[in-house]
Structure formats: C-alpha cells, structure tokens
Design a protein around this motif. Structure first.
Motif, mmCIF file in Angstrom:
data_model
loop_
_atom_site.group_PDB
_atom_site.id
_atom_site.type_symbol
_atom_site.label_atom_id
_atom_site.label_comp_id
_atom_site.label_asym_id
_atom_site.label_seq_id
_atom_site.Cartn_x
_atom_site.Cartn_y
_atom_site.Cartn_z
ATOM 1 N N MET A 1 0.841 -1.202 0.000
ATOM 2 C CA MET A 1 0.000 0.000 0.000
ATOM 3 C C MET A 1 0.879 1.257 0.000
ATOM 4 N N GLU A 24 -8.101 3.911 -5.902
ATOM 5 C CA GLU A 24 -7.029 2.974 -6.264
ATOM 6 C C GLU A 24 -6.770 2.000 -5.114
ATOM 7 N N ASP A 25 -6.716 0.701 -5.442
ATOM 8 C CA ASP A 25 -6.553 -0.336 -4.412
ATOM 9 C C ASP A 25 -5.210 -0.269 -3.700
ATOM 10 N N ASP A 26 -4.183 0.281 -4.381
ATOM 11 C CA ASP A 26 -2.838 0.256 -3.802
ATOM 12 C C ASP A 26 -2.414 1.605 -3.217
ATOM 13 N N ILE A 27 -3.371 2.560 -3.098
ATOM 14 C CA ILE A 27 -3.048 3.893 -2.577
ATOM 15 C C ILE A 27 -3.946 4.227 -1.387
ATOM 16 N N GLU A 28 -3.336 4.708 -0.309
ATOM 17 C CA GLU A 28 -4.076 5.145 0.870
ATOM 18 C C GLU A 28 -3.707 6.600 1.179
ATOM 19 N N ARG A 116 2.993 5.678 -8.867
ATOM 20 C CA ARG A 116 3.517 4.297 -8.883
ATOM 21 C C ARG A 116 4.951 4.254 -9.399
#
Length: 201
Positions: A1, A24-28, A116
C-alpha cells in the motif's frame, strides 16, 4: 500500500485529489491538509511513503517543505504539483531532489501512474515543465550581481546594500545597472523578479 499525504490549499482540488486516489486499491491517503505547517506536522506524524505538495501554499510553500524533509532526513518521496511552468521553480525542485514535478492540469491517470513510478524509484516530470527547464538559458549574472539582486528582492535599498557589503553606493549602483542591462529589465526590482523566475537567485 502506498501511503500518501496531500498538501494543497485549494479545498476543492485537495478533495478531488483525495477522492480520486482513494479509488485505487494500492493507494491510501493518510492525511489531506491546506498549508505547509500542517503538512510538516502530518509528515512527521504519519511518515508517509509519498508527499504530494502544492508549490504555492500559505506559510511554508511546497519547495521549502521539500527542503525541510530532505534536511530532516525523512525517507518519504516528494512530488510537487503546480500550475506554474516556471524554470526557476523547477530548478529549485531539482535541487531539493524531488521525485516528481507535475502540472495540475495533467490527467488524473498520469498522476496515478506517476505515483507508482516514483514508488519504484523513478523520477517523473511533466513534459512541459522539462521543456521550461531546458529553455531557461545560461545565467549571465556575476556572483556579485546575483548578491545585489537577492538583497534587492529582500527589500533593501542601495544604501542598505552598500552598508551590508561594505561597498560604496556607486559600486552597488554599477553592479545593479549591469544586472538590469543584462536582463533587459526596467528596474532593479524587475531584474530581481526575472532572475528569481529563472532560478538564478
């Protein structure tokens, strides 16, 4: 993440960035703040992977914040977003070793991809900004002329500059006159503004 802090003084834009990135699933997004001081506190508290910083913010601006992060030895990567394609700003950002420097009118997909890429260790600069850096030209000013313009920018008079540098007022005027001619400016204040915009101060 990928943990991100967003620092942007325009509330609508800050909210839009945060909302879109949260899809986005990979961003918090761990924090979103409106100014440099709150950003600095949030960065030290959250220790994010990436700081997404507006260049023009109240208090501490994005470039000053980038320098603070570097001087403190914090490991987060820095991405600057701006509406200004000014070579002076870009040069200062490069000097601060930021990993990303993007124009705000880039598509959101470009921003997400840039995040990314930065996490993978790449440096990302908007094409128009890179062109501005390439076009900034060579600095024609001497060290003394730069010093004079820097003090002019700080609001010092010719007399104050001469006292500060232990030079005669005539010598100070000669240096300022030379700088004004080289930069094709109408005044020493305009010459200082031109030099700063080009990243020479």
């Amino acid at each position: 993440m990928i943990r991100i802090i967003i620092a942007e003084d325009q509330k609508m834009l800050r909210g839009a960035f945060a909302s879109l990135l949260r899809f986005e699933d990979d961003i918090e997004v761990v924090a979103e703040v409106p100014d440099g001081e709150q950003a600095w506190e949030a960065i030290r508290h959250h220790q994010p992977d990436i700081c997404l910083l507006d260049i023009e913010m109240p208090g501490i601006n994005g470039l000053e914040l980038a320098e603070n992060i570097r001087h403190a030895g914090l490991p987060c990567k820095i991405m600057i977003v701006t509406t200004f394609a000014r070579p002076g700003y870009l040069q200062k950002a490069m000097n601060a070793q930021v990993e990303g420097y993007l124009l705000k009118d880039e598509p959101i997909d470009f921003l997400i991809e840039a995040i990314r890429r930065v996490m993978k260790g790449e440096r990302v600069v908007s094409t128009d900004l890179a062109a501005a850096l390439f076009m900034k030209g060579e600095n024609p000013l001497s060290e003394r002329e730069i010093e004079m313009l820097r003090l002019t920018k700080e609001g010092m008079t010719t007399g104050e500059i001469s006292k500060a540098l232990f030079l005669t007022t005539g010598t100070v005027r000669n240096y300022l006159s030379s700088a004004i001619q080289k930069l094709e400016a109408d005044s020493r204040q305009q010459a200082a503004a031109i030099a700063e915009d080009k990243g020479w101060l």
